[in-house]
Design an enzyme around this catalytic site. Structure first.
Site, mmCIF file in Angstrom:
data_model
loop_
_atom_site.group_PDB
_atom_site.id
_atom_site.type_symbol
_atom_site.label_atom_id
_atom_site.label_comp_id
_atom_site.label_asym_id
_atom_site.label_seq_id
_atom_site.Cartn_x
_atom_site.Cartn_y
_atom_site.Cartn_z
ATOM 1 C CE LYS A 180 -3.299 4.261 -6.383
ATOM 2 N NZ LYS A 180 -4.234 3.150 -6.060
ATOM 3 C CG HIS B 174 -14.337 7.543 13.239
ATOM 4 N ND1 HIS B 174 -14.966 6.429 13.733
ATOM 5 C CD2 HIS B 174 -13.577 7.111 12.193
ATOM 6 C CE1 HIS B 174 -14.610 5.367 13.019
ATOM 7 N NE2 HIS B 174 -13.768 5.758 12.079
ATOM 8 N N GLY C 261 0.997 5.173 3.274
ATOM 9 C CA GLY C 261 1.993 4.290 2.686
ATOM 10 C C GLY C 261 3.184 5.010 2.106
ATOM 11 C CE LYS D 147 -8.233 0.507 10.595
ATOM 12 N NZ LYS D 147 -7.706 1.861 10.813
ATOM 13 N N GLY E 169 0.829 -1.211 0.000
ATOM 14 C CA GLY E 169 0.000 0.000 0.000
ATOM 15 C C GLY E 169 0.858 1.253 0.000
ATOM 16 N N GLY E 170 2.037 1.156 -0.608
ATOM 17 C CA GLY E 170 3.015 2.238 -0.527
ATOM 18 C C GLY E 170 2.672 3.506 -1.274
ATOM 19 N NE ARG F 52 -2.518 -2.704 -3.675
ATOM 20 C CZ ARG F 52 -3.480 -3.292 -2.962
ATOM 21 N NH1 ARG F 52 -4.425 -3.985 -3.568
ATOM 22 N NH2 ARG F 52 -3.504 -3.174 -1.656
ATOM 23 N NE ARG G 252 -4.699 -3.677 17.211
ATOM 24 C CZ ARG G 252 -4.541 -2.826 18.213
ATOM 25 N NH1 ARG G 252 -4.915 -3.173 19.447
ATOM 26 N NH2 ARG G 252 -4.022 -1.623 18.015
#
Length: 315
Positions: free
Chosen positions: A48, A274, A20, A141, A14-15, A39, A145
């Protein structure tokens, strides 16, 4: 795996994303042999491709792979010692599913000495009672984990708190824009609840400092530098000092803020939910940390960017 001295080879997945790309530059800056997953489905995205070529010019190695072909992922993982995921999470949950695939590949490879999953915001394990629809992101998420732990993969979890680019730009507001408002600000409640505001590049630097640190193995760390634990009102006061005049202020209650969800796209609803936890409940700063859990205490050599220093770019 072969290493350059004691410095791990790092693969960033995901750079080309928001966090990223910063992880890539932090890895290169700190001297890690840096590998970026390329990718194959992105070959037609000129932005990209150009970013990847900039990484390559700076010394990064590009590894073509696809989440549709686990063997290409496995070959990429075999090149490195540490994997950092920065895949984007969204309400379609693509990023979470990709991370679960990545965990399977890392487990199969069997040699990775550290995996850092894509989080970098609020600690999902502290958000079990979060409001919908934002709660699903935390559940997913946490699921990642638990999958890491069940697979027996060494890990570090990093909570970076509020991204400055998204939160400081609007002085905590969402919707009006990503630069500070010149005349008016809406405060959440009385504006006095503490949050934590961090430059994304600083978060990335702390992540890369942690990858070879035995103190952070199989632990969660938090980027909560003392100078950046500020309320929305304090952030606004810093901005007013920089521009030389006060903003007109209005206030919105938690109840009225939640009502603004009505008719909004899901992504906007997630942000609204959030913000209840961030600016009305203080979920980022209402618990204690030991020196071994807080990044700026672990790495005092890192000169982090203060809120005032960050806001000066907009003046």
């Amino acid at each position: 795996m072969a290493k350059a001295g004691n410095i791990s080879r790092v693969l960033i997945v995901g750079g080309t994303g928001h966090m990223g790309r910063r992880l890539v530059w932090a890895s290169l800056t700190l001297g890690h042999p840096t590998y970026v997953l390329f990718r194959e489905e992105n070959v037609n995205d000129i932005e990209k491709v150009e970013m990847l070529l900039d990484f390559k010019k700076a010394g990064a190695h590009l590894l073509p792979a696809s989440f549709h072909d686990p063997q290409t992922l496995l070959q990429a993982v075999k090149e490195v010692d540490v994997v950092i995921s920065a895949v984007a999470g969204n309400h379609l949950r693509d990023g979470i599913l990709e991370q679960l695939k990545l965990i399977e590949v890392i487990k199969e490879a069997g040699h990775i000495k550290r995996f850092i999953p894509s989080e970098f915001g609020m600690d999902p394990d502290r958000m079990a009672d979060a409001l919908p629809p934002g709660n699903q992101l935390f559940k997913d998420k946490s699921k990642v984990r638990r999958a890491i732990e069940e697979a027996g993969i060494p890990y570090t979890y990093v909570s970076g708190n509020c991204y400055a680019g998204y939160f400081l730009g609007g002085l905590g507001q969402i919707g009006p824009g990503l630069i500070p408002p010149p005349h008016h600000i809406t405060l959440f409640g009385d504006g006095k609840i503490k949050a934590v505001w961090n430059d994304e590049m600083d978060i990335a630097t702390y992540v890369l400092k942690a990858v070879d640190d035995p103190r952070t193995l199989n632990k969660a760390i938090f980027v909560r530098p003392p100078a950046n634990i500020l309320s929305q009102k304090e952030v606004v006061q810093i901005w007013e000092k920089l521009i030389g005049h006060e903003l007109h202020k209005s206030h919105i209650s938690a109840e009225d803020w939640l009502k603004t969800m009505e008719g909004k796209p899901v992504g906007f609803q997630i942000a609204i939910s959030h913000n209840i936890h961030l600016f009305y409940e203080g979920c980022l700063a209402n618990f204690e940390l030991s020196d071994e859990e807080e990044a700026s205490k672990l790495y005092p050599d890192v000169k982090y960017t203060t809120v005032e220093e960050y806001l000066k770019r907009y003046v």
